[in-house]
Design a protein around this motif. Structure first.
Motif, PDB file in Angstrom:
ATOM      1  N   VAL A  40       0.851  -1.197   0.000  1.00  0.00           N
ATOM      2  CA  VAL A  40       0.000   0.000   0.000  1.00  0.00           C
ATOM      3  C   VAL A  40       0.886   1.245   0.000  1.00  0.00           C
ATOM      4  CG1 VAL A  40      -1.910   1.216   1.091  1.00  0.00           C
ATOM      5  CG2 VAL A  40      -1.726  -1.278   1.321  1.00  0.00           C
ATOM      6  N   ALA A  41       1.024   1.874  -1.174  1.00  0.00           N
ATOM      7  CA  ALA A  41       1.924   3.025  -1.309  1.00  0.00           C
ATOM      8  C   ALA A  41       1.495   4.196  -0.442  1.00  0.00           C
ATOM      9  CB  ALA A  41       2.000   3.459  -2.768  1.00  0.00           C
ATOM     10  N   SER A  42       0.191   4.377  -0.290  1.00  0.00           N
ATOM     11  CA  SER A  42      -0.312   5.524   0.476  1.00  0.00           C
ATOM     12  C   SER A  42       0.056   5.445   1.954  1.00  0.00           C
ATOM     13  CB  SER A  42      -1.827   5.628   0.322  1.00  0.00           C
ATOM     14  OG  SER A  42      -2.463   4.447   0.792  1.00  0.00           O
ATOM     15  N   MET A  43       0.449   4.264   2.431  1.00  0.00           N
ATOM     16  CA  MET A  43       0.826   4.114   3.840  1.00  0.00           C
ATOM     17  C   MET A  43       2.288   4.477   4.083  1.00  0.00           C
ATOM     18  SD  MET A  43      -1.154   0.542   4.716  1.00  0.00           S
ATOM     19  CE  MET A  43      -0.467   0.468   6.371  1.00  0.00           C
ATOM     20  N   LEU A  44       3.055   4.663   3.029  1.00  0.00           N
ATOM     21  CA  LEU A  44       4.468   5.010   3.193  1.00  0.00           C
ATOM     22  C   LEU A  44       4.602   6.484   3.575  1.00  0.00           C
ATOM     23  CD1 LEU A  44       6.073   3.200   0.110  1.00  0.00           C
ATOM     24  CD2 LEU A  44       6.205   2.500   2.509  1.00  0.00           C
ATOM     25  N   PRO A  45       5.320   6.794   4.647  1.00  0.00           N
ATOM     26  CA  PRO A  45       5.492   8.201   5.054  1.00  0.00           C
ATOM     27  C   PRO A  45       6.529   8.903   4.181  1.00  0.00           C
ATOM     28  CG  PRO A  45       6.642   6.745   6.581  1.00  0.00           C
ATOM     29  CD  PRO A  45       5.937   5.852   5.602  1.00  0.00           C
ATOM     30  N   ALA A  46       6.153  10.000   3.556  1.00  0.00           N
ATOM     31  CA  ALA A  46       7.062  10.723   2.662  1.00  0.00           C
ATOM     32  C   ALA A  46       8.295  11.242   3.396  1.00  0.00           C
ATOM     33  CB  ALA A  46       6.316  11.883   2.006  1.00  0.00           C
ATOM     34  N   GLU A  47       8.167  11.469   4.718  1.00  0.00           N
ATOM     35  CA  GLU A  47       9.286  12.024   5.483  1.00  0.00           C
ATOM     36  C   GLU A  47      10.499  11.108   5.523  1.00  0.00           C
ATOM     37  OE1 GLU A  47       5.436  13.016   7.779  1.00  0.00           O
ATOM     38  OE2 GLU A  47       6.204  11.546   6.343  1.00  0.00           O
ATOM     39  N   ALA A  48      10.296   9.819   5.278  1.00  0.00           N
ATOM     40  CA  ALA A  48      11.411   8.859   5.352  1.00  0.00           C
ATOM     41  C   ALA A  48      12.225   8.816   4.065  1.00  0.00           C
ATOM     42  CB  ALA A  48      10.870   7.466   5.679  1.00  0.00           C
ATOM     43  N   PHE A  49      11.826   9.604   3.057  1.00  0.00           N
ATOM     44  CA  PHE A  49      12.494   9.546   1.760  1.00  0.00           C
ATOM     45  C   PHE A  49      13.000  10.930   1.354  1.00  0.00           C
ATOM     46  CE2 PHE A  49       9.077   6.413   1.963  1.00  0.00           C
ATOM     47  CZ  PHE A  49       9.779   5.233   1.738  1.00  0.00           C
ATOM     48  N   THR A  50      14.158  10.952   0.724  1.00  0.00           N
ATOM     49  CA  THR A  50      14.761  12.197   0.243  1.00  0.00           C
ATOM     50  C   THR A  50      15.123  12.047  -1.223  1.00  0.00           C
ATOM     51  OG1 THR A  50      15.723  12.613   2.430  1.00  0.00           O
ATOM     52  CG2 THR A  50      16.624  13.858   0.573  1.00  0.00           C
ATOM     53  N   VAL A  51      14.648  12.966  -2.051  1.00  0.00           N
ATOM     54  CA  VAL A  51      14.975  12.932  -3.476  1.00  0.00           C
ATOM     55  C   VAL A  51      16.408  13.421  -3.673  1.00  0.00           C
ATOM     56  CG1 VAL A  51      14.422  13.846  -5.764  1.00  0.00           C
ATOM     57  CG2 VAL A  51      12.578  13.272  -4.169  1.00  0.00           C
ATOM     58  N   ILE A  52      17.224  12.564  -4.282  1.00  0.00           N
ATOM     59  CA  ILE A  52      18.627  12.886  -4.533  1.00  0.00           C
ATOM     60  C   ILE A  52      18.830  13.376  -5.960  1.00  0.00           C
ATOM     61  CG2 ILE A  52      20.974  11.955  -4.570  1.00  0.00           C
ATOM     62  CD1 ILE A  52      19.723  12.221  -1.793  1.00  0.00           C
ATOM     63  N   ARG A  53      18.105  12.788  -6.903  1.00  0.00           N
ATOM     64  CA  ARG A  53      18.248  13.169  -8.296  1.00  0.00           C
ATOM     65  C   ARG A  53      16.915  13.019  -9.016  1.00  0.00           C
ATOM     66  NH1 ARG A  53      21.901  14.541  -7.968  1.00  0.00           N
ATOM     67  NH2 ARG A  53      23.730  13.272  -8.461  1.00  0.00           N
ATOM     68  N   LYS A  54      16.611  13.964  -9.905  1.00  0.00           N
ATOM     69  CA  LYS A  54      15.414  13.890 -10.729  1.00  0.00           C
ATOM     70  C   LYS A  54      15.775  14.333 -12.140  1.00  0.00           C
ATOM     71  CE  LYS A  54      10.632  15.566 -11.208  1.00  0.00           C
ATOM     72  NZ  LYS A  54       9.540  16.356 -10.598  1.00  0.00           N
ATOM     73  N   SER A  55      15.479  13.498 -13.112  1.00  0.00           N
ATOM     74  CA  SER A  55      15.759  13.830 -14.501  1.00  0.00           C
ATOM     75  C   SER A  55      14.579  13.423 -15.365  1.00  0.00           C
ATOM     76  CB  SER A  55      17.044  13.142 -14.982  1.00  0.00           C
ATOM     77  OG  SER A  55      16.948  11.739 -14.817  1.00  0.00           O
ATOM     78  N   PHE A  56      14.569  13.950 -16.585  1.00  0.00           N
ATOM     79  CA  PHE A  56      13.476  13.662 -17.512  1.00  0.00           C
ATOM     80  C   PHE A  56      13.998  12.810 -18.643  1.00  0.00           C
ATOM     81  CE2 PHE A  56      10.502  14.935 -21.010  1.00  0.00           C
ATOM     82  CZ  PHE A  56       9.359  14.370 -20.449  1.00  0.00           C
ATOM     83  N   ASP A  57      13.316  11.728 -18.962  1.00  0.00           N
ATOM     84  CA  ASP A  57      13.742  10.776 -19.984  1.00  0.00           C
ATOM     85  C   ASP A  57      12.632  10.625 -21.011  1.00  0.00           C
ATOM     86  OD1 ASP A  57      14.806   8.776 -21.499  1.00  0.00           O
ATOM     87  OD2 ASP A  57      15.191   7.393 -19.845  1.00  0.00           O
ATOM     88  N   ALA A  58      12.907  11.090 -22.230  1.00  0.00           N
ATOM     89  CA  ALA A  58      11.900  11.012 -23.298  1.00  0.00           C
ATOM     90  C   ALA A  58      12.455  10.278 -24.513  1.00  0.00           C
ATOM     91  CB  ALA A  58      11.436  12.414 -23.682  1.00  0.00           C
ATOM     92  N   ARG A  59      13.365   9.330 -24.292  1.00  0.00           N
ATOM     93  CA  ARG A  59      13.945   8.590 -25.418  1.00  0.00           C
ATOM     94  C   ARG A  59      12.875   7.819 -26.171  1.00  0.00           C
ATOM     95  NH1 ARG A  59      18.425   5.224 -22.422  1.00  0.00           N
ATOM     96  NH2 ARG A  59      16.785   5.308 -20.846  1.00  0.00           N
ATOM     97  N   LYS A  60      13.096   7.715 -27.474  1.00  0.00           N
ATOM     98  CA  LYS A  60      12.100   7.091 -28.344  1.00  0.00           C
ATOM     99  C   LYS A  60      11.890   5.611 -28.021  1.00  0.00           C
ATOM    100  CE  LYS A  60      11.328  10.720 -30.952  1.00  0.00           C
ATOM    101  NZ  LYS A  60      12.075  11.711 -30.197  1.00  0.00           N
TER     102      LYS A  60
END
Length: 706
Positions: free
Chosen positions: A112-132
């Motif tokens: 159940v993804a909604s039960m996971l607390p967002a506070e326990a996670f930290t975004v380290i990298r975010k990129s956009f991938d639109a390869r064909k």
């Protein structure tokens, strides 16, 4: 967006090898290769990996498993978490969204993804991938999961964490979260440790330099001159000033405020200030560019992270620490540099703008100072002599007079490979459409849900049948895109009114209606010698040759010669129509085949259709080629000791950064300046720790490709 190409031969209709090209000079007459083959770089995966690569990967997997000491403590790094565009808030959101929690739940197999607390996670990298090759574009995340915090907030996750197994590149375990700060905090922490270790030997110890010199008049601070106010010079100055040295920063150009006015005068009234322009001035050439912070020396290395966090400290947005392709833009660089300067001045750094270094003061094989003059004075009138204990030479790749001055003192200089070519410009809407298809409507001039589309392309051209009279051996040439500026404009980077060279720049939102990139071909000493350019500065003369030719082709007054891509491929000139250009000083129709030697022109002519296969629509009558781009990296390297950073020719001089041939871009130049600053401090007993334990081993970029 990176593109990985497969290897295959290609037969193309362009150009006709029997066509004889008109040339501006007899020494540019080369015969075309009768056969060329284009190969594109591919990343080996799966069964295509070499045995050595498989062995190395197997060893990494084994180490990853053995490193797990306690699954319920420490940090789990989750990589390659793909969230569809529909399930993501967009490019400017850097938090933990519901869509990201769903991907995290899949990775750790929590129901159940909604039960996971967002506070326990930290975004380290975010990129956009639109390869064909993908079914749909997506945002790709790297996330750190704090195991103990997650269990404390949601105890039912404990069983799922106990079942986690490390997978290289997907799930990796770290016993402790690595905390790295900006340079200011790193230096101050090291100073406190250094003070405890320093002895009462005198000299330039950290304790001595920290003592109030008014109370201790016999103690003299180490005097250092840093020549050049670009990234390497600024960061070297920061390190040395924080460690207690008396630093003078000397910049031939002006502060960003006055430099902006000088560039405005160039763009509006065609007045070129030879010492304050797109190349010279506070911040270096990267200030009026795209402000790219991508680097090939390791995005997650401690030294790169320290530089990035220092930029944030001085005003850069925090998203540069997370964005997969971070960039600042000129509008953000200007206030950042102002903050940087003010901090240096608070440390006691003397900053001399509009000051040109004319010569070195050398005694008994040791550089003991510099001779300077006012940059605004065309003629030297004796100037001023300034004595220093050390001189850091952090000039950029366009300071050609400095190279000449070093050569006059018999410094050992080495000609270096670089690349030359043309800058291509398309309507940004076309690039968005090519890369994103139906998703292009989400761009909204840099303020939409997805980033403005970019590209990175490369090919290798193999010349098998080259006329031996050209003294060039058959070789593989790389042709690639360089300094791609989405939502940008083409700008003038000449430092001499008789020469013409260009570059690209963007503001932070990349909101203009054009996309531009250099298409360049690598050149080496054999190319220089073919035009009768020899010696350490052969590459500089090679650049000048084509910058002068471009100025003549443009007709003067900084007008740029241009040609549509379709005309260039067919080797013809259409004077009736040129598509609009972002270049503000004007373009004129010209046959760009008359500019470069045939080897360079052929590589471009054969590679562009290959690029069109990967980016259908790249060849367009709306695409315009501009000449000429020559200053992709320094044409010279100034050899130095790899440990001390001191010149091998004379003691007391430290060549650093891009102009010395040891960096390529804002970040790598800054990192080189950081390591050089610590090396100089250690040479003079200002610093006693092992810098590699703090920032890792220094890496040199050398020749920049893509």
């Amino acid at each position: 967006m990176s593109l990985h190409f497969k290897f295959f031969p290609l037969s193309l209709p362009y150009p006709n090898p029997n066509v004889v090209r008109p040339c501006l000079s007899p020494r540019l007459r080369y015969h075309c290769p009768q056969a060329l083959q284009i190969l594109c770089a591919a990343k080996r995966t799966g069964k295509q990996r070499y045995p050595s690569e498989k062995k190395k990967l197997k060893l990494k997997r084994k180490e990853a498993i053995s490193d797990v000491s306690n699954k319920f403590e420490g940090i789990w790094r989750l990589s390659n978490l793909a969230v569809s565009v529909q399930n993501d808030p967009g490019m400017d959101f850097l938090g933990v969204s519901d869509g990201l929690l769903q991907e995290i739940a899949k990775t750790i197999k929590f129901p159940v993804a909604s039960m996971l607390p967002a506070e326990a996670f930290t975004v380290i990298r975010k990129s956009f991938d639109a390869r064909k090759m993908l079914k749909e574009p997506r945002f790709v995340y790297t996330v750190d999961m704090d195991a103990s915090q997650l269990i404390s907030l949601e105890p039912r996750t404990q069983d799922f964490i106990s079942d986690l197994e490390p997978r290289v590149g997907f799930v990796e375990y770290r016993p402790q979260e690595r905390v790295s700060g900006d340079l200011l905090s790193i230096i101050r922490n090291s100073k406190s440790v250094d003070k405890q270790r320093s002895s009462a030997k005198g000299g330039y110890s950290i304790c001595a330099s920290s003592v109030d010199t008014n109370k201790n008049p016999t103690i003299r601070k180490l005097k250092i001159a840093v020549v050049g106010g670009g990234p390497s010079g600024l960061f070297a100055t920061l390190v040395l000033a924080e460690l207690g040295a008396d630093v003078t920063l000397i910049e031939r150009g002006q502060s960003v405020e006055r430099r902006g006015r000088d560039i405005g005068a160039l763009m509006v009234r065609r007045i070129l200030e030879s010492e304050s322009n797109f190349c010279f001035g506070e911040g270096g050439a990267g200030t009026w560019s795209d402000g790219k912070l991508v680097t090939r020396i390791g995005r997650n290395s401690d030294s790169v992270l320290a530089v990035m966090k220092t930029l944030v400290h001085f005003g850069a947005p925090k998203n540069i620490l997370i964005d997969g392709k971070p960039h600042l833009g000129t509008d953000r660089l200007i206030p950042l540099l102002r903050n940087f300067r003010q901090h240096l001045q608070r440390l006691g750094v003397s900053i001399k703008f509009g000051t040109r270094v004319d010569d070195l003061m050398i005694e008994n094989g040791h550089v003991v100072g510099i001779k300077v003059s006012d940059s605004n004075e065309r003629l030297q009138h004796g100037g001023q002599k300034l004595g220093y204990d050390a001189v850091l030479l952090a000039v950029g790749h366009s300071a050609r007079d400095i190279y000449q001055m070093l050569l006059s003192h018999n410094f050992h200089l080495v000609p270096k490979d670089f690349a030359v070519g043309l800058r291509i410009e398309h309507p940004q809407e076309l690039i968005n459409s090519i890369q994103y298809s139906g998703l292009a409507a989400e761009v909204h001039c840099g303020r939409g849900k997805v980033p403005v589309a970019d590209y990175k392309i490369a090919s290798y051209v193999n010349g098998e049948d080259v006329d031996t009279s050209s003294n060039l051996e058959p070789k593989i040439r790389s042709c690639y895109s360089f300094c791609m500026c989405p939502g940008g404009q083409v700008v003038l980077t000449s430092t001499d009114p008789s020469e013409l060279c260009i570059n690209g720049m963007s503001f932070s939102r990349r909101a203009s209606k054009w996309a531009n990139a250099a298409l360049v071909v690598n050149v080496s000493t054999k190319d220089f010698e073919a035009l009768n350019f020899h010696g350490p500065l052969a590459g500089v003369e090679f650049q000048r040759e084509f910058e002068r030719r471009a100025a003549i082709m443009g007709g003067g007054n900084f007008v740029v010669p241009a040609q549509t891509v379709t005309d260039f491929l067919e080797n013809k000139l259409s004077v009736k129509y040129l598509p609009p250009s972002s270049y503000r000083l004007g373009v004129v129709a010209a046959n760009l085949h008359e500019l470069f030697p045939a080897q360079i022109t052929d590589a471009l002519q054969y590679s562009i259709p290959m690029f069109d296969q990967e980016l259908p629509g790249f060849i367009s009558n709306k695409a315009l080629l501009h000449g000429v781009e020559t200053r992709t990296s320094s044409p010279v390297q100034i050899p130095r000791n790899s440990e001390t950073y001191e010149s091998i020719s004379f003691k007391g001089l430290y060549p650093i950064g891009e102009g010395a041939g040891y960096a390529g871009g804002i970040v790598s130049a800054a990192v080189d300046g950081v390591h050089a600053g610590f090396a100089v401090a250690k040479n003079f007993d200002l610093f006693h720790n092992d810098i590699e334990l703090i920032l890792g081993k220094a890496q040199s970029v050398g020749f920049v490709k893509y």
